[in-house]
Design a protein around this motif. Structure first.
Motif, PDB file in Angstrom:
ATOM      1  N   LYS A  12       0.798  -1.219   0.000  1.00 31.12           N
ATOM      2  CA  LYS A  12       0.000   0.000   0.000  1.00 31.12           C
ATOM      3  C   LYS A  12       0.834   1.274   0.000  1.00 31.12           C
ATOM      4  O   LYS A  12       0.470   2.246  -0.663  1.00 31.12           O
ATOM      5  CB  LYS A  12      -0.938   0.002   1.209  1.00 31.12           C
ATOM      6  N   THR A  13       1.943   1.290   0.733  1.00 31.47           N
ATOM      7  CA  THR A  13       2.709   2.526   0.884  1.00 31.47           C
ATOM      8  C   THR A  13       4.201   2.287   0.753  1.00 31.47           C
ATOM      9  O   THR A  13       4.755   1.415   1.427  1.00 31.47           O
ATOM     10  CB  THR A  13       2.427   3.180   2.251  1.00 31.47           C
ATOM     11  N   ASN A  82      12.506   9.458  16.659  1.00 31.16           N
ATOM     12  CA  ASN A  82      11.498  10.421  16.190  1.00 31.16           C
ATOM     13  C   ASN A  82      11.107  10.163  14.734  1.00 31.16           C
ATOM     14  O   ASN A  82       9.925  10.252  14.376  1.00 31.16           O
ATOM     15  CB  ASN A  82      12.037  11.848  16.331  1.00 31.16           C
ATOM     16  N   LEU A  83      12.085   9.835  13.899  1.00 28.77           N
ATOM     17  CA  LEU A  83      11.790   9.532  12.499  1.00 28.77           C
ATOM     18  C   LEU A  83      11.002   8.240  12.376  1.00 28.77           C
ATOM     19  O   LEU A  83      10.109   8.118  11.527  1.00 28.77           O
ATOM     20  CB  LEU A  83      13.085   9.448  11.691  1.00 28.77           C
ATOM     21  N   ALA A  84      11.291   7.283  13.234  1.00 29.53           N
ATOM     22  CA  ALA A  84      10.568   6.004  13.213  1.00 29.53           C
ATOM     23  C   ALA A  84       9.078   6.221  13.462  1.00 29.53           C
ATOM     24  O   ALA A  84       8.225   5.559  12.858  1.00 29.53           O
ATOM     25  CB  ALA A  84      11.153   5.049  14.258  1.00 29.53           C
ATOM     26  N   LYS A  85       8.753   7.170  14.338  1.00 26.62           N
ATOM     27  CA  LYS A  85       7.336   7.478  14.606  1.00 26.62           C
ATOM     28  C   LYS A  85       6.652   8.010  13.350  1.00 26.62           C
ATOM     29  O   LYS A  85       5.508   7.639  13.041  1.00 26.62           O
ATOM     30  CB  LYS A  85       7.240   8.513  15.724  1.00 26.62           C
ATOM     31  N   ILE A  86       7.376   8.887  12.631  1.00 19.25           N
ATOM     32  CA  ILE A  86       6.818   9.455  11.398  1.00 19.25           C
ATOM     33  C   ILE A  86       6.575   8.355  10.365  1.00 19.25           C
ATOM     34  O   ILE A  86       5.535   8.319   9.697  1.00 19.25           O
ATOM     35  CB  ILE A  86       7.769  10.526  10.830  1.00 19.25           C
ATOM     36  N   ILE A  87       7.530   7.457  10.237  1.00 17.08           N
ATOM     37  CA  ILE A  87       7.407   6.341   9.279  1.00 17.08           C
ATOM     38  C   ILE A  87       6.266   5.421   9.682  1.00 17.08           C
ATOM     39  O   ILE A  87       5.440   5.010   8.849  1.00 17.08           O
ATOM     40  CB  ILE A  87       8.734   5.564   9.209  1.00 17.08           C
ATOM     41  N   LYS A  88       6.203   5.090  10.978  1.00 15.15           N
ATOM     42  CA  LYS A  88       5.187   4.154  11.472  1.00 15.15           C
ATOM     43  C   LYS A  88       3.779   4.720  11.315  1.00 15.15           C
ATOM     44  O   LYS A  88       2.838   3.991  10.990  1.00 15.15           O
ATOM     45  CB  LYS A  88       5.466   3.826  12.940  1.00 15.15           C
ATOM     46  N   ASP A  89       3.640   6.031  11.532  1.00 15.68           N
ATOM     47  CA  ASP A  89       2.325   6.669  11.383  1.00 15.68           C
ATOM     48  C   ASP A  89       1.797   6.555   9.957  1.00 15.68           C
ATOM     49  O   ASP A  89       0.577   6.646   9.736  1.00 15.68           O
ATOM     50  CB  ASP A  89       2.416   8.144  11.764  1.00 15.68           C
ATOM     51  N   VAL A 113       9.431  -1.606   9.475  1.00 15.97           N
ATOM     52  CA  VAL A 113       8.989  -1.669   8.077  1.00 15.97           C
ATOM     53  C   VAL A 113       9.391  -3.032   7.520  1.00 15.97           C
ATOM     54  O   VAL A 113      10.563  -3.428   7.626  1.00 15.97           O
ATOM     55  CB  VAL A 113       9.634  -0.539   7.249  1.00 15.97           C
ATOM     56  N   PRO A 114       8.475  -3.799   6.936  1.00 17.81           N
ATOM     57  CA  PRO A 114       8.788  -5.174   6.504  1.00 17.81           C
ATOM     58  C   PRO A 114       9.925  -5.269   5.495  1.00 17.81           C
ATOM     59  O   PRO A 114      10.754  -6.181   5.578  1.00 17.81           O
ATOM     60  CB  PRO A 114       7.466  -5.648   5.884  1.00 17.81           C
ATOM     61  N   LEU A 115       9.967  -4.352   4.545  1.00 19.28           N
ATOM     62  CA  LEU A 115      10.969  -4.414   3.481  1.00 19.28           C
ATOM     63  C   LEU A 115      11.761  -3.103   3.457  1.00 19.28           C
ATOM     64  O   LEU A 115      11.201  -2.028   3.242  1.00 19.28           O
ATOM     65  CB  LEU A 115      10.301  -4.648   2.128  1.00 19.28           C
ATOM     66  N   ARG A 116      13.077  -3.213   3.667  1.00 18.93           N
ATOM     67  CA  ARG A 116      13.930  -2.023   3.774  1.00 18.93           C
ATOM     68  C   ARG A 116      15.138  -2.207   2.854  1.00 18.93           C
ATOM     69  O   ARG A 116      15.960  -3.108   3.066  1.00 18.93           O
ATOM     70  CB  ARG A 116      14.387  -1.819   5.224  1.00 18.93           C
ATOM     71  N   TYR A 117      15.245  -1.320   1.847  1.00 18.87           N
ATOM     72  CA  TYR A 117      16.260  -1.476   0.808  1.00 18.87           C
ATOM     73  C   TYR A 117      17.197  -0.279   0.786  1.00 18.87           C
ATOM     74  O   TYR A 117      16.781   0.870   0.956  1.00 18.87           O
ATOM     75  CB  TYR A 117      15.589  -1.631  -0.558  1.00 18.87           C
ATOM     76  N   GLY A 118      18.470  -0.547   0.576  1.00 17.85           N
ATOM     77  CA  GLY A 118      19.450   0.522   0.526  1.00 17.85           C
ATOM     78  C   GLY A 118      20.827  -0.015   0.201  1.00 17.85           C
ATOM     79  O   GLY A 118      20.977  -1.118  -0.356  1.00 17.85           O
TER      80      GLY A 118
END
Length: 348
Positions: A12-13, A82-89, A113-118
């Protein structure tokens, strides 16, 4: 690598992270096209810096642009939390980190996040999937490295091109500003950018002074752009040239600068964000590369596309090989204003 097909139905996102400078963000806009083509049903959120955010404005395929302030090296865990909260929201199913950063990697991990690429740098072990980072080798263009990144993840179905979307009415507004400053818009408009984020990338002010002096003899209008803090430096260049030119430092917001570049006949300047903006908009570029470092050479950072001119001040180094480049490439120990003028007739 994990089979993406299993996630196409429920995805979805998607979040894309590119939080650095304007040029890098311009060249990373292809990530939106690539991912939207692969996952058309997914919403795209683009996380970037406050000053680069307008690069993503007016794109119908970007659902949200999140502006992030520069990270503080001494507060990694607090910033990541703090960034994790923004991502999770935002219930992100997948994130792509295009500029490696410990804070972003840790935040994606904390947000689960289930899938994290970098890339496999700066705590890359916190990602679920990693690609070898070879960009510092500077063996090809930054855009090609972006393509390679998605290709190695089996996501590249088409080599998308950088693009800027200009808001309706923005060009007319910029033309009104040019009228207010007495520019004759019947004459070709040349935008000159004598600045850069790194002063080592800047061609000498004396050479810009001489270039403007010689350009004033042509049937054209000159406008010098830069940040507000560069106003005095640009004013000095214009005064020393003894010629008529508009000092537009701080005059245009980034989205307005894009509209200005779109209607310009030519852009002349250093290796910089506006250079990449001009190229993405299809405006011919005369780019001057002055920094000696390998990672800053025109092989990696030249204006992308056909018909541009690249000057590379070598300082005794061997010229890099610009493969598949259809414009003009001039490599010399020292570039002078006459070198630039000799190729100007191509555009005027």
């Amino acid at each position: 690598l994990m089979d993406f097909m299993n996630y196409k139905r429920d995805l979805k996102t998607i979040a894309i992270f590119r939080t650095d400078r304007i040029g890098e963000v311009v060249l990373s806009t292809v990530a939106v096209d690539i991912l939207k083509k692969k996952f058309p049903q997914a919403s795209i959120i683009f996380f970037t810096s406050e000053y680069s955010a307008p690069i993503l404005s007016n794109r119908e395929d970007v659902d949200e642009v999140v502006k992030l302030k520069p990270f503080d090296k001494g507060k990694i865990f607090r910033q990541a939390w703090n960034l994790a909260k923004i991502i999770k929201d935002r219930n992100c199913d997948m994130i792509f980190v295009l500029n490696t950063h410990k804070v972003i990697h840790l935040a994606g991990f904390l947000a689960r996040v289930p899938l994290r690429y970098g890339y496999d740098r700066k705590w890359g072990g916190l990602l679920t999937h990693r690609v070898k980072d070879r960009r510092d080798e500077a063996k090809k263009h930054e855009l090609e490295y972006n393509w390679t990144f998605f290709q190695e993840l089996d996501l590249l179905s088409e080599k998308a091109q950088p693009a800027l979307h200009i808001q309706e009415g923005m060009v007319e507004m910029v033309r009104d500003v040019l009228d207010e400053h007495g520019l004759d818009q019947k004459k070709p408009l040349i935008v000159i950018h004598p600045c850069a984020s790194n002063f080592l990338k800047c061609w000498s002010r004396e050479k810009y002074v001489e270039l403007i002096r010689q350009l004033s003899q042509f049937h054209c209008q000159l406008i010098l752009v830069g940040e507000e803090k560069e106003y005095d430096a640009i004013a000095d260049i214009i005064v020393d040239s003894g010629c008529k030119a508009v000092n537009a430092a701080g005059l245009f917001r980034l989205e307005e600068l894009a509209a200005l570049l779109k209607i310009s006949r030519l852009f002349i300047g250093n290796d910089s964000g506006p250079m990449h903006m001009a190229a993405a908009l299809g405006t011919p570029v005369i780019a001057i590369f002055s920094k000696k470092a390998l990672g800053s050479n025109p092989l990696r950072w030249r204006p992308w596309g056909d018909g541009h001119v690249i000057f590379h001040e070598l300082y005794g180094e061997k010229p890099c090989q610009l493969k598949n480049f259809s414009g003009y490439y001039v490599a010399k120990d020292s570039i002078n204003s006459q070198d630039v003028l000799d190729l100007l007739e191509i555009y005027l």
